[in-house]
Design a protein around this motif. Structure first.
Motif, PDB file in Angstrom:
ATOM      1  N   PRO A   1       1.010  -0.959  -0.130  1.00 24.49           N
ATOM      2  CA  PRO A   1      -0.046  -0.013   0.070  1.00 24.49           C
ATOM      3  C   PRO A   1       0.822   1.448   0.174  1.00 24.49           C
ATOM      4  CG  PRO A   1       0.138  -0.893   2.274  1.00 24.49           C
ATOM      5  CD  PRO A   1       0.780  -1.853   1.426  1.00 24.49           C
TER       6      PRO A   1
ATOM      7  N   ARG B   1       3.004   4.029   0.752  1.00 19.93           N
ATOM      8  CA  ARG B   1       4.252   3.947   1.713  1.00 19.93           C
ATOM      9  C   ARG B   1       4.289   5.264   2.633  1.00 19.93           C
ATOM     10  NH1 ARG B   1       9.521   1.685  -0.889  1.00 19.93           N
ATOM     11  NH2 ARG B   1      10.217   1.108   1.547  1.00 19.93           N
ATOM     12  N   GLY B   2       4.538   5.304   3.792  1.00 24.71           N
ATOM     13  CA  GLY B   2       5.060   6.433   4.547  1.00 24.71           C
ATOM     14  C   GLY B   2       6.164   7.254   4.024  1.00 24.71           C
TER      15      GLY B   2
ATOM     16  N   GLY C   1       2.118  -0.315  10.247  1.00 23.71           N
ATOM     17  CA  GLY C   1       0.567  -0.035  10.413  1.00 23.71           C
ATOM     18  C   GLY C   1       0.526   1.383   9.975  1.00 23.71           C
ATOM     19  N   ALA C   2      -0.868   2.093  10.290  1.00 17.82           N
ATOM     20  CA  ALA C   2      -1.320   3.358  10.276  1.00 17.82           C
ATOM     21  C   ALA C   2      -0.980   4.236  11.432  1.00 17.82           C
ATOM     22  CB  ALA C   2      -2.578   3.562   9.448  1.00 17.82           C
TER      23      ALA C   2
ATOM     24  N   ALA D   1       1.274   2.250  14.098  1.00 17.24           N
ATOM     25  CA  ALA D   1       2.881   2.419  13.925  1.00 17.24           C
ATOM     26  C   ALA D   1       3.892   3.145  14.835  1.00 17.24           C
ATOM     27  CB  ALA D   1       2.970   3.005  12.684  1.00 17.24           C
TER      28      ALA D   1
ATOM     29  N   THR E   1       1.385   4.434   5.251  1.00 16.60           N
ATOM     30  CA  THR E   1       1.273   2.986   5.803  1.00 16.60           C
ATOM     31  C   THR E   1       2.850   2.616   6.055  1.00 16.60           C
ATOM     32  OG1 THR E   1      -0.840   2.436   4.738  1.00 16.60           O
ATOM     33  CG2 THR E   1       0.396   0.772   5.551  1.00 16.60           C
ATOM     34  N   TYR E   2       3.070   2.140   7.272  1.00 20.67           N
ATOM     35  CA  TYR E   2       4.430   1.846   7.324  1.00 20.67           C
ATOM     36  C   TYR E   2       4.595   0.339   7.838  1.00 20.67           C
ATOM     37  CZ  TYR E   2       4.121   6.807   8.605  1.00 20.67           C
ATOM     38  OH  TYR E   2       3.645   7.997   8.231  1.00 20.67           O
ATOM     39  N   ARG E   3       5.542  -0.101   7.343  1.00 13.19           N
ATOM     40  CA  ARG E   3       6.235  -1.323   7.564  1.00 13.19           C
ATOM     41  C   ARG E   3       7.201  -1.787   8.380  1.00 13.19           C
ATOM     42  NH1 ARG E   3       6.871  -4.450   2.128  1.00 13.19           N
ATOM     43  NH2 ARG E   3       7.926  -2.715   1.366  1.00 13.19           N
TER      44      ARG E   3
END
Length: 436
Positions: A189, A191-192, A233-234, A238, A371-373
């Protein structure tokens, strides 16, 4: 990349093709590392332009997948040979010349009870990443002549490929590749993005150090700051952790007994972390997976026994098996009582569109809607000479940029529909042959 680097300077958009040395001049680690990055980038771009995002040579096409139901758990065989993903060479040939299996592959620790093959249709795909390897994870890198207590010298970049599976809903046997593309797009999705800046701390006038009185960055040394996503997450879920030395301070775990950790080696000047430091417990299971290691705080130090006591006990046997190369990685975030932010499980919650202070005037801001992974990171060099950080600006405003890494490349290998035969999704190319 974790490591004790002065800077990470490679930027593809600058179109540099080589680093050129000059006589009698200094040469820094950043320049050697940029030369290696330039060469790898050019080679991989050329490979991708010639054969596409993923393919293997017809004469040695690797990663052939087949299912076997022998043993206690269903398994997959992974055939030996080569395959290119994102221009990166992946070799599935094992030490004996054969291949591997899904449950026994070199860069993934698979729990058959949690990550077994789905009962219905599923896709088999190849995930390719690069990771930094130190002498802790590969003892062959350590030169014994330097003695056991000295830190490591150089690091290595290693291709870590993983054969993984995911369930799919489609039942159309002709749609295997399309199902993979749809799934891959959903996996990545928006990306941050983040930016770094500096602001002169409010208590700077009380600082008696020799830093320029007007400097915004107040640190006494040049540093490479790293901000890394801990829980993904968001916003609201996150969190991030940060380090002033790019996360390079690690401590080898010799034994983990309850909440006491015996440390046998270190890449830091200090043999042991200090009380109130936050450390992440890491081993091969953590580095191969998608979840971070537990963040725990040092609550006591036994210097004579080279032990530290942690604020908790790692779950699921993390850090206990010496064969899985366990170690502690130190992070530098602090609770409000020591000038830091309110922490969530030892990490800093992500709040978007506001400047989050780290230390010594350095601050970070995350853009809206990201959205951060877990594992994504940004780095910035802070310099005492001008009291600033090296970050791109437009009209004086720091630019929001996507994470510097880690890069992840995906390729479909096979599709097992709910009914019908397995579909091979690999691509192949014919190597150029020359007659003498």
């Amino acid at each position: 990349m974790h490591g004790d680097f002065s800077r990470l300077t490679f930027q593809p958009g600058k179109h540099h093709t080589a680093v050129l040395s000059q006589q009698g001049r200094l040469r820094l680690d950043a320049e050697d590392n940029e030369q290696a990055a330039i060469q790898a980038y050019l080679a991989r771009q050329l490979t991708t332009d010639l054969i596409g995002p993923y393919a293997g040579p017809a004469g040695d096409l690797g990663f052939a997948i087949s299912r076997t139901d022998e043993g206690d758990h269903p398994d997959l065989t992974i055939g030996p040979g080569r395959y290119y993903v994102g221009g990166i060479l992946c070799d599935a040939t094992g030490p004996d010349g054969g291949g591997w299996t899904y449950l026994n592959q070199p860069d993934a620790v698979i729990d058959p009870d949690k990550q077994g093959l789905p009962d219905n249709g599923f896709l088999v795909y190849l995930r390719v990443r690069e990771r930094v390897v130190s002498a802790i994870e590969d003892p062959d890198l350590h030169e014994k002549a330097l003695g056991p207590s000295l830190p490591g010298t150089t690091l290595r970049l290693r291709v870590a490929w993983q054969v993984l599976v995911t369930g799919v809903e489609t039942r159309d046997v002709k749609a295997g590749r399309a199902a993979f593309e749809d799934w891959a797009q959903q996996r990545h999705p928006h990306r941050g993005v983040a930016a770094f800046g500096v602001e002169r701390p409010a208590d700077a006038d009380d600082d008696t150090c020799i830093v320029n009185p007007e400097a915004a960055y107040r640190g006494p040394e040049n540093q490479l700051y790293r901000v890394e996503v801990h829980h993904g997450g968001a916003q609201g879920t996150a969190t991030v952790k940060w380090s002033r030395d790019n996360g390079s301070a690690v401590y080898t775990i010799g034994e983990l007994e309850g909440d006491w950790v015996t440390v046998t080696g270190s890449t830091d000047d200090k043999m042991l972390p200090e009380v109130e430091d936050w450390v992440e417990v890491i081993d091969d299971v953590v580095t191969s997976g998608d979840d971070p290691g537990p963040l725990l705080q040092v609550v006591d130090v036994d210097f004579g026994g080279r032990r530290v006591r942690l604020s908790g006990v790692p779950a699921d046997d993390t850090g206990r098996d010496v064969a899985r190369h366990p170690y502690l990685r130190r992070w530098d975030q602090r609770a409000p009582g020591r000038g830091g932010q309110a922490l969530d499980g030892g990490a800093v919650p992500i709040t978007e569109n506001v400047w989050i202070p780290l230390e010594q005037g350095v601050q970070v801001k995350f853009g809206a809607g990201g959205t951060y992974r877990t594992g994504e990171y940004w780095t910035v060099a802070a310099r005492t000479l001008d009291g600033d950080v090296e970050w791109p600006r437009v009209d004086g405003e720091p630019v929001l940029r996507p994470p510097a890494g880690p890069q992840e490349h995906l390729a479909p290998l096979a599709w097992f529909p709910p009914d019908g035969e397995m579909q091979d999704l690999r691509m192949q190319f014919e190597p150029i042959s020359r007659s003498v």
